[in-house]
Design a protein around this motif. Structure first.
Motif, short mmCIF file in Angstrom:
data_model
loop_
_atom_site.label_atom_id
_atom_site.label_comp_id
_atom_site.label_asym_id
_atom_site.label_seq_id
_atom_site.Cartn_x
_atom_site.Cartn_y
_atom_site.Cartn_z
N UNK A 120 0.84 -1.20 0.00
CA UNK A 120 0.00 0.00 0.00
C UNK A 120 0.87 1.25 0.00
N UNK A 121 0.63 2.12 -0.97
CA UNK A 121 1.29 3.42 -1.03
C UNK A 121 0.23 4.49 -0.85
N UNK A 122 0.51 5.45 0.01
CA UNK A 122 -0.44 6.53 0.28
C UNK A 122 0.27 7.86 0.05
N UNK A 123 -0.42 8.78 -0.63
CA UNK A 123 0.11 10.11 -0.88
C UNK A 123 -0.92 11.15 -0.45
N UNK A 124 -0.40 12.23 0.08
CA UNK A 124 -1.27 13.32 0.51
C UNK A 124 -0.95 14.54 -0.34
N UNK A 125 -1.97 15.10 -0.98
CA UNK A 125 -1.78 16.27 -1.84
C UNK A 125 -2.71 17.38 -1.44
N UNK A 126 -2.62 18.48 -2.16
CA UNK A 126 -3.48 19.63 -1.86
C UNK A 126 -4.94 19.35 -2.17
N UNK A 127 -5.19 18.48 -3.17
CA UNK A 127 -6.57 18.24 -3.58
C UNK A 127 -7.16 16.95 -3.02
N UNK A 128 -6.32 15.97 -2.64
CA UNK A 128 -6.87 14.68 -2.20
C UNK A 128 -5.82 13.82 -1.50
N UNK A 129 -6.31 12.89 -0.73
CA UNK A 129 -5.53 11.77 -0.22
C UNK A 129 -5.69 10.67 -1.27
N UNK A 130 -4.59 10.13 -1.77
CA UNK A 130 -4.68 9.09 -2.79
C UNK A 130 -3.91 7.86 -2.32
N UNK A 131 -4.29 6.70 -2.86
CA UNK A 131 -3.55 5.49 -2.53
C UNK A 131 -3.53 4.55 -3.73
N UNK A 132 -2.54 3.65 -3.69
CA UNK A 132 -2.47 2.55 -4.64
C UNK A 132 -2.11 1.30 -3.85
N UNK A 133 -2.89 0.25 -4.04
CA UNK A 133 -2.67 -1.01 -3.34
C UNK A 133 -2.48 -2.12 -4.36
N UNK A 134 -1.66 -3.08 -4.00
CA UNK A 134 -1.45 -4.26 -4.84
C UNK A 134 -1.93 -5.47 -4.07
N UNK A 135 -2.92 -6.17 -4.64
CA UNK A 135 -3.41 -7.41 -4.05
C UNK A 135 -2.75 -8.55 -4.81
N UNK A 136 -1.92 -9.31 -4.11
CA UNK A 136 -1.16 -10.40 -4.74
C UNK A 136 -2.11 -11.46 -5.28
N UNK A 137 -1.69 -12.16 -6.35
CA UNK A 137 -2.55 -13.21 -6.93
C UNK A 137 -3.00 -14.24 -5.90
#
Length: 190
Positions: free
Chosen positions: A80-97
């Motif tokens: 899980x990667x989480x980023x905080x910006x001026x417009x939004x909190x965003x994330x990208x997650x990888x679900x392993x096979x």
């Protein structure tokens, strides 16, 4: 812990190696009505409200419906990667096979593919002084300036913008174990 949410901020893709990638976005500066009626109660998160939690590098989980028994990814696992910006909190997650074979993950991915799940809802705590409540011509507005992000969940009915809410406590927190009757009376339920 409190929850908020955003509808339609979840995107899913499956890569060639069979891993599923989820991307999500919780927008800032977007007020929502938590409860209508004679005195509406609204809420808005200021830009970078979760900035300190994201920057400290602590563990944050991606869950199904705020359930720690149904994790999808986490920072400590490196999924899980989480980023905080001026417009939004965003994330990208990888679900392993391998995770696709876990029953609740298969159920979640099925409901996601069917369009039944698509909202984003962060689980958070507001520290002392991290918010303010003001009254204006449209009722009460809670402005969250800073909050401790604990988890992010994929949900069916997020608080933003559909005005669904689990619980909101707008009183001061009582010491652990103490009963705060004033805070209990101020709890919002929709």
């Amino acid at each position: 812990m409190l929850w908020a949410g955003s509808k339609g901020g979840l995107e899913v893709r499956t890569s060639a190696d069979g891993a599923t990638r989820l991307r999500g976005r919780f927008p800032y500066s977007t007020p929502t009505v938590l409860r209508g009626g004679r005195e509406p109660r609204r809420e808005v998160f200021e830009a970078r409200a979760f900035g300190a939690s994201v920057a400290d590098g602590g563990d944050i989980h991606l869950l199904v419906h705020h359930d720690f028994d149904r994790p999808l990814a986490s920072r400590s696992a490196g999924s899980l990667e989480i980023r905080d910006g001026d417009d939004a909190l965003t994330f990208e997650a990888v679900i392993a096979p391998e995770m696709r074979e876990v029953s609740y993950v298969a159920d979640f991915l099925g409901t996601l593919a069917a369009g039944l799940v698509g909202g984003i809802s962060p689980g958070f705590r507001v520290p002392e002084g991290g918010d303010r409540v003001k009254r204006d011509g449209q009722g009460l507005m809670r402005v969250v300036k800073t909050a401790d992000l604990i988890e992010v969940s994929a949900v069916t009915k997020p608080a933003y913008p559909d005005a669904q809410v689990e619980a909101r406590n707008w009183g001061r927190a009582a010491p652990e174990g103490a009963v705060n009757r004033q805070a209990a009376m101020l709890r919002w339920r929709a």
